[in-house]
Write a protein that holds these residues in place. Structure first.
Motif, PDB file in Angstrom:
ATOM      1  N   HIS A  22     -44.987 -18.054  46.652  1.00  0.00           N
ATOM      2  CA  HIS A  22     -45.933 -17.731  47.720  1.00  0.00           C
ATOM      3  C   HIS A  22     -47.039 -16.788  47.256  1.00  0.00           C
ATOM      4  CE1 HIS A  22     -42.898 -14.544  47.701  1.00  0.00           C
ATOM      5  NE2 HIS A  22     -43.838 -13.752  48.192  1.00  0.00           N
ATOM      6  N   ARG A  23     -46.766 -16.025  46.210  1.00  0.00           N
ATOM      7  CA  ARG A  23     -47.764 -15.053  45.752  1.00  0.00           C
ATOM      8  C   ARG A  23     -49.002 -15.717  45.151  1.00  0.00           C
ATOM      9  NH1 ARG A  23     -45.160 -10.634  42.007  1.00  0.00           N
ATOM     10  NH2 ARG A  23     -47.374 -10.063  41.945  1.00  0.00           N
ATOM     11  N   PHE A  24     -48.849 -16.936  44.637  1.00  0.00           N
ATOM     12  CA  PHE A  24     -49.995 -17.602  44.020  1.00  0.00           C
ATOM     13  C   PHE A  24     -51.061 -17.976  45.044  1.00  0.00           C
ATOM     14  CE2 PHE A  24     -46.627 -18.302  40.858  1.00  0.00           C
ATOM     15  CZ  PHE A  24     -47.264 -17.754  39.758  1.00  0.00           C
ATOM     16  N   SER A  25     -50.701 -18.016  46.310  1.00  0.00           N
ATOM     17  CA  SER A  25     -51.697 -18.318  47.344  1.00  0.00           C
ATOM     18  C   SER A  25     -52.679 -17.167  47.525  1.00  0.00           C
ATOM     19  CB  SER A  25     -51.013 -18.632  48.677  1.00  0.00           C
ATOM     20  OG  SER A  25     -50.287 -17.506  49.150  1.00  0.00           O
ATOM     21  N   GLU A  26     -52.404 -16.006  46.901  1.00  0.00           N
ATOM     22  CA  GLU A  26     -53.328 -14.877  46.977  1.00  0.00           C
ATOM     23  C   GLU A  26     -54.696 -15.218  46.391  1.00  0.00           C
ATOM     24  OE1 GLU A  26     -51.558 -11.449  45.134  1.00  0.00           O
ATOM     25  OE2 GLU A  26     -49.679 -11.664  46.274  1.00  0.00           O
ATOM     26  N   PHE A  27     -54.757 -16.250  45.538  1.00  0.00           N
ATOM     27  CA  PHE A  27     -56.028 -16.633  44.933  1.00  0.00           C
ATOM     28  C   PHE A  27     -56.895 -17.461  45.878  1.00  0.00           C
ATOM     29  CE2 PHE A  27     -53.201 -16.065  41.222  1.00  0.00           C
ATOM     30  CZ  PHE A  27     -53.908 -15.063  40.571  1.00  0.00           C
ATOM     31  N   GLY A  28     -56.320 -17.865  46.999  1.00  0.00           N
ATOM     32  CA  GLY A  28     -57.082 -18.653  47.951  1.00  0.00           C
ATOM     33  C   GLY A  28     -57.343 -20.071  47.486  1.00  0.00           C
ATOM     34  N   LEU A  29     -56.472 -20.581  46.620  1.00  0.00           N
ATOM     35  CA  LEU A  29     -56.621 -21.919  46.056  1.00  0.00           C
ATOM     36  C   LEU A  29     -55.352 -22.734  46.293  1.00  0.00           C
ATOM     37  CD1 LEU A  29     -58.215 -20.967  42.617  1.00  0.00           C
ATOM     38  CD2 LEU A  29     -59.399 -21.999  44.565  1.00  0.00           C
ATOM     39  N   PRO A  30     -55.459 -24.060  46.303  1.00  0.00           N
ATOM     40  CA  PRO A  30     -54.246 -24.883  46.401  1.00  0.00           C
ATOM     41  C   PRO A  30     -53.323 -24.614  45.219  1.00  0.00           C
ATOM     42  CG  PRO A  30     -56.221 -26.212  46.763  1.00  0.00           C
ATOM     43  CD  PRO A  30     -56.687 -24.877  46.261  1.00  0.00           C
ATOM     44  N   VAL A  31     -52.019 -24.706  45.477  1.00  0.00           N
ATOM     45  CA  VAL A  31     -51.006 -24.455  44.446  1.00  0.00           C
ATOM     46  C   VAL A  31     -50.192 -25.729  44.232  1.00  0.00           C
ATOM     47  CG1 VAL A  31     -48.991 -23.086  43.796  1.00  0.00           C
ATOM     48  CG2 VAL A  31     -50.882 -22.019  45.060  1.00  0.00           C
ATOM     49  N   LEU A  32     -50.014 -26.092  42.971  1.00  0.00           N
ATOM     50  CA  LEU A  32     -49.222 -27.267  42.610  1.00  0.00           C
ATOM     51  C   LEU A  32     -47.913 -26.807  41.968  1.00  0.00           C
ATOM     52  CD1 LEU A  32     -50.410 -30.528  40.912  1.00  0.00           C
ATOM     53  CD2 LEU A  32     -48.498 -29.265  39.907  1.00  0.00           C
ATOM     54  N   LEU A  33     -46.824 -27.458  42.341  1.00  0.00           N
ATOM     55  CA  LEU A  33     -45.508 -27.173  41.758  1.00  0.00           C
ATOM     56  C   LEU A  33     -45.046 -28.389  40.971  1.00  0.00           C
ATOM     57  CD1 LEU A  33     -42.896 -25.506  41.456  1.00  0.00           C
ATOM     58  CD2 LEU A  33     -42.127 -26.503  43.631  1.00  0.00           C
ATOM     59  N   GLY A  34     -44.748 -28.193  39.677  1.00  0.00           N
ATOM     60  CA  GLY A  34     -44.305 -29.297  38.831  1.00  0.00           C
ATOM     61  C   GLY A  34     -42.982 -28.989  38.157  1.00  0.00           C
ATOM     62  N   HIS A  35     -41.900 -29.220  38.851  1.00  0.00           N
ATOM     63  CA  HIS A  35     -40.560 -28.874  38.348  1.00  0.00           C
ATOM     64  C   HIS A  35     -39.698 -30.095  38.081  1.00  0.00           C
ATOM     65  CE1 HIS A  35     -40.254 -29.637  42.595  1.00  0.00           C
ATOM     66  NE2 HIS A  35     -38.946 -29.780  42.480  1.00  0.00           N
ATOM     67  N   SER A  36     -40.217 -31.273  38.310  1.00  0.00           N
ATOM     68  CA  SER A  36     -39.423 -32.489  38.358  1.00  0.00           C
ATOM     69  C   SER A  36     -38.620 -32.759  37.086  1.00  0.00           C
ATOM     70  CB  SER A  36     -40.351 -33.675  38.628  1.00  0.00           C
ATOM     71  OG  SER A  36     -39.621 -34.876  38.747  1.00  0.00           O
ATOM     72  N   ARG A  37     -37.316 -32.890  37.263  1.00  0.00           N
ATOM     73  CA  ARG A  37     -36.374 -33.311  36.208  1.00  0.00           C
ATOM     74  C   ARG A  37     -36.340 -32.383  34.998  1.00  0.00           C
ATOM     75  NH1 ARG A  37     -37.436 -39.912  35.871  1.00  0.00           N
ATOM     76  NH2 ARG A  37     -36.708 -40.410  37.976  1.00  0.00           N
ATOM     77  N   LYS A  38     -36.834 -31.185  35.119  1.00  0.00           N
ATOM     78  CA  LYS A  38     -36.969 -30.344  33.933  1.00  0.00           C
ATOM     79  C   LYS A  38     -35.641 -29.716  33.498  1.00  0.00           C
ATOM     80  CE  LYS A  38     -41.903 -29.749  34.134  1.00  0.00           C
ATOM     81  NZ  LYS A  38     -43.075 -28.868  34.258  1.00  0.00           N
ATOM     82  N   ARG A  39     -35.668 -29.235  32.275  1.00  0.00           N
ATOM     83  CA  ARG A  39     -34.431 -28.793  31.630  1.00  0.00           C
ATOM     84  C   ARG A  39     -33.725 -27.689  32.407  1.00  0.00           C
ATOM     85  NH1 ARG A  39     -33.862 -26.416  25.408  1.00  0.00           N
ATOM     86  NH2 ARG A  39     -31.687 -25.776  25.602  1.00  0.00           N
ATOM     87  N   PHE A  40     -34.473 -26.786  33.014  1.00  0.00           N
ATOM     88  CA  PHE A  40     -33.813 -25.679  33.718  1.00  0.00           C
ATOM     89  C   PHE A  40     -32.908 -26.197  34.829  1.00  0.00           C
ATOM     90  CE2 PHE A  40     -37.150 -26.264  36.787  1.00  0.00           C
ATOM     91  CZ  PHE A  40     -36.703 -25.704  37.976  1.00  0.00           C
ATOM     92  N   LEU A  41     -33.251 -27.354  35.416  1.00  0.00           N
ATOM     93  CA  LEU A  41     -32.382 -27.948  36.436  1.00  0.00           C
ATOM     94  C   LEU A  41     -31.078 -28.426  35.809  1.00  0.00           C
ATOM     95  CD1 LEU A  41     -35.075 -30.011  38.384  1.00  0.00           C
ATOM     96  CD2 LEU A  41     -34.041 -27.835  39.076  1.00  0.00           C
ATOM     97  N   GLY A  42     -31.172 -28.942  34.592  1.00  0.00           N
ATOM     98  CA  GLY A  42     -29.962 -29.319  33.873  1.00  0.00           C
ATOM     99  C   GLY A  42     -29.128 -28.117  33.484  1.00  0.00           C
ATOM    100  N   ASP A  43     -29.800 -27.010  33.142  1.00  0.00           N
ATOM    101  CA  ASP A  43     -29.075 -25.779  32.812  1.00  0.00           C
ATOM    102  C   ASP A  43     -28.271 -25.289  34.012  1.00  0.00           C
ATOM    103  OD1 ASP A  43     -30.170 -25.801  30.273  1.00  0.00           O
ATOM    104  OD2 ASP A  43     -31.793 -24.419  30.774  1.00  0.00           O
TER     105      ASP A  43
END
Length: 270
Positions: A197-218
């Motif tokens: 939520h803190r990234f919205s402080e820039f007043g810009l759209p925020v994209l989240l790209g976590h799909s299938r990444k290794r940390f989920l496997g960890d």
């Protein structure tokens, strides 16, 4: 089709070596068929990449990257009106992609790798996604360290936004991506997800790209990237109220359902 408030960007890698689906869509027919599936599943954007950015990957020559992505972009544009994002760090590839029907530039180097990218962006009016990455794909996961991961990434975006806008590019064209998995450990990724939520402080759209990444496997113990869609959907749902605007995923259908359920459960009482 009912769609969630958060936009879903469907991943279409036309590469032989991407970490999750490398080689699956490396022919034009297969790529177009996958684009059809993404659109049918509810994708709001299709993100097309011709160079793998998995950990320890090597760069791809401009000519080869263009041979992979341009025919696919042109074919999708003839068939669909869905916005298309070109996932590249190369100005020549981005320019050709825009000329073939792409609508968005997605640069994981935040316009830093190719010195000609700023000039290209300046002469267009398309949205541009800028991502945080510590190092490069070839070395980003070699013991990444931060004194304060949130503070460093917030500073990075502040500096990049100032640099880019000083070059004559309007701020409202930018979309920021914290770069989950790009030069981050499991704990770094979890911190970013908790503090999105803190990234919205820039007043810009925020994209989240976590799909299938290794940390989920960890976390789950699931080694197969393609079997991490449930974990991906859970994170998507949990983060849907953290002021994010776009979620980039491989499995659009699962994410759409997860977001719709999360929105219904967390909606304010009537």
């Amino acid at each position: 089709m009912k769609k969630p408030k958060v936009k879903i960007m469907g991943v279409l890698n036309v590469t032989p070596d991407s970490f999750s689906d490398g080689g699956n869509f490396s022919t034009l027919d297969k790529a177009l068929a996958q684009a059809d599936r993404l659109v049918d599943a509810g994708a709001d954007i299709i993100d097309i990449g011709g160079e793998s950015t998995r950990p320890f990957s090597e760069p791809v020559p401009v000519k080869k990257e263009m041979q992979r992505v341009i025919p696919v972009i042109a074919a999708i544009r003839k068939k669909h009106t869905v916005p298309i994002s070109i996932d590249t760090t190369k100005a020549l590839v981005a320019e050709a992609a825009l000329g073939s029907g792409a609508d968005i530039i997605n640069d994981i180097s935040a316009l830093r790798k190719d010195p000609n990218m700023i000039a290209l962006v300046r002469k267009t009016d398309v949205p541009v996604i800028i991502m945080h990455m510590k190092g490069s794909p070839s070395n980003m996961q070699v013991k990444p360290e931060y004194d304060d991961v949130m503070a460093e990434i917030m500073t990075f975006f502040q500096e990049r936004i100032e640099k880019i806008t000083a070059c004559g590019i309007k701020k409202d064209r930018l979309i920021i991506d914290p770069g989950i998995g790009f030069g981050k450990t499991l704990q770094h990724n979890l911190t970013l997800l908790k503090e999105l939520h803190r990234f919205s402080e820039f007043g810009l759209p925020v994209l989240l790209g976590h799909s299938r990444k290794r940390f989920l496997g960890d976390i789950t113990g699931v080694d197969s990237e393609e079997k991490r869609d449930t974990a991906t959907a859970v994170v998507s749902a949990l983060c849907s109220r953290k002021n994010i605007d776009i979620i980039r995923v491989h499995n659009v259908a699962a994410t759409r359902e997860a977001l719709l359920v999360a929105e219904a459960v967390m909606a304010d009482p009537a």
